[in-house]
Design an enzyme around this catalytic site. Structure first.
Site, PDB file in Angstrom:
ATOM      1  N   LEU A   1       0.929  -0.992   0.016  1.00  0.00           N
ATOM      2  CA  LEU A   1      -0.001   0.068  -0.050  1.00  0.00           C
ATOM      3  C   LEU A   1       0.887   1.494   0.079  1.00  0.00           C
ATOM      4  CD1 LEU A   1      -2.740  -1.015   2.299  1.00  0.00           C
ATOM      5  CD2 LEU A   1      -2.707  -0.995   0.317  1.00  0.00           C
TER       6      LEU A   1
ATOM      7  N   VAL B   1       4.222  -0.877   4.030  1.00  0.00           N
ATOM      8  CA  VAL B   1       2.638  -1.139   4.600  1.00  0.00           C
ATOM      9  C   VAL B   1       1.904  -1.711   3.944  1.00  0.00           C
ATOM     10  CG1 VAL B   1       0.367  -0.328   5.080  1.00  0.00           C
ATOM     11  CG2 VAL B   1       2.558   0.835   5.611  1.00  0.00           C
TER      12      VAL B   1
ATOM     13  N   ASP C   1       5.666  14.483  13.277  1.00  0.00           N
ATOM     14  CA  ASP C   1       6.472  14.133  11.689  1.00  0.00           C
ATOM     15  C   ASP C   1       5.150  14.417  11.011  1.00  0.00           C
ATOM     16  OD1 ASP C   1       7.807  14.154   9.493  1.00  0.00           O
ATOM     17  OD2 ASP C   1       7.500  11.282   9.590  1.00  0.00           O
TER      18      ASP C   1
END
Length: 343
Positions: A38, A46, A159
């Site tokens: 993904l 991922v 982040d």
């Protein structure tokens, strides 16, 4: 090995919010041996997976690197595992077996924000309309406000960027990737961390090595707001940073979008900043308000930036906002660039 030191409620499947300790073989099977990727992050990749009930679709993050992956694993489980909030991507479980470190999250149907902002030529990408952009901006602001002010300890994400904002089937945003998160007790105003976020979203004070405050998330959020408005990266290239010299902090100053944004805001030309893919279908008053918020959020001095609570109230239209001052560092660099090009 650190997994042996996990609190009991992490190890016992189904306890404390239902966080599950998965077997590695189960996640290999769920992802079909990590077949469908993904996305890729700073610490790993991922993959799409389906749990054994054959109905629950998940996103499985496989962390890379024994040392950095371990740090990210600890931070992620400690923060997201203990704080299940509708504005944060839900952590379903984890796997800690041998050298394997995996995190299992709810699957977000519309992926990450960066794809919809920066890859609009992709046939599978939906171009976000103005109302959805405002919805995303406010949703992320509320999520950060919760982290900073609504938890027992203040959590600094560290982040904030479009890649870490995921969208569900209705394009409601959820904040993801807490691998760099820092915890700050309510009795403290700053916290030291060796982690660094992503170039282009790093607050100036973080680059000097001082202890950080939640205002570094405010700065990153301001940069994301500018990208939501414009549908483009804040700079055409990844900006290299030098922690010792601010003069090298920006390259191609004339192309650096925050310079254009605050200059055009002062000149009353916010309309030209808005993503052309919207074909003019946007609310100019809302665009001006969002642009003002963004430019306050990225002020050089952290004390000049609003809190995320103030940002939420402004975006909701409950609090007025003044015209932000020109960023001193950007103004100096712009003047310097102008002097060089006029010779």
């Amino acid at each position: 090995m650190w997994c042996g030191l996990l609190p009991l409620y992490y190890v016992n499947q189904g306890s404390v919010g239902g966080i599950i300790a998965f077997k590695y073989t189960d996640l290999v099977r769920a992802t079909k041996n990590f077949y469908e990727k993904l996305g890729v992050g700073c610490f790993g990749s991922v993959y799409k997976g389906v749990l054994s009930d054959s109905k629950t679709i998940v996103a499985v993050k496989r962390l890379d690197g024994a040392h950095q992956g371990e740090k990210q694993f600890r931070a992620e489980v400690s923060s997201v595992g203990l704080i299940q909030c509708i504005k944060l991507v839900k952590l379903i479980g984890f796997c800690c077996a041998g050298d394997h470190r995996l995190l299992v999250y709810e699957h977000m149907l519309n992926g990450s924000l960066d794809g919809h902002l920066f890859k609009k030529s992709n046939a599978n990408i939906v171009v976000l309309n103005w109302n959805i952009r405002c919805q995303i901006a406010l949703g992320v602001a509320r999520g950060l406000c919760y982290l900073h002010q609504g938890c027992r300890e203040c959590i600094i994400h560290c982040d904030i960027k479009p890649e870490n904002i995921l969208l569900d089937e209705s394009f409601f945003p959820k904040i993801a990737d807490f691998g760099l998160a820092a915890f700050m007790g309510r009795d403290f105003s700053r916290v030291m961390t060796t982690f660094r976020g992503t170039a282009g979203y790093l607050a100036p004070e973080w680059l000097t090595g001082v202890a950080i405050t939640p205002k570094i998330d405010v700065y990153g959020f301001g940069m994301v707001l500018l990208e939501i408005i414009s549908g483009r990266r804040n700079s055409p290239i990844e900006i290299p940073y030098n922690t010792r010299s601010s003069s090298t902090r920006y390259q191609n100053v004339e192309e650096y979008f925050p310079v254009q944004a605050i200059s055009k805001l002062h000149g009353g030309d916010v309309k030209s900043l808005v993503d052309p893919w919207l074909d003019g279908d946007f609310n100019l008053e809302e665009a001006e308000r969002i642009c003002k918020v963004a430019c306050w959020c990225i002020q050089d001095n952290e004390f000049d930036r609003p809190t995320m609570g103030e940002v939420v109230r402004i975006l909701e239209g409950l609090q007025e906002i003044n015209m932000p001052p020109m960023l001193r560092l950007l103004a100096a660099l712009t003047e310097q660039f102008g002097a060089v090009t006029s010779v």
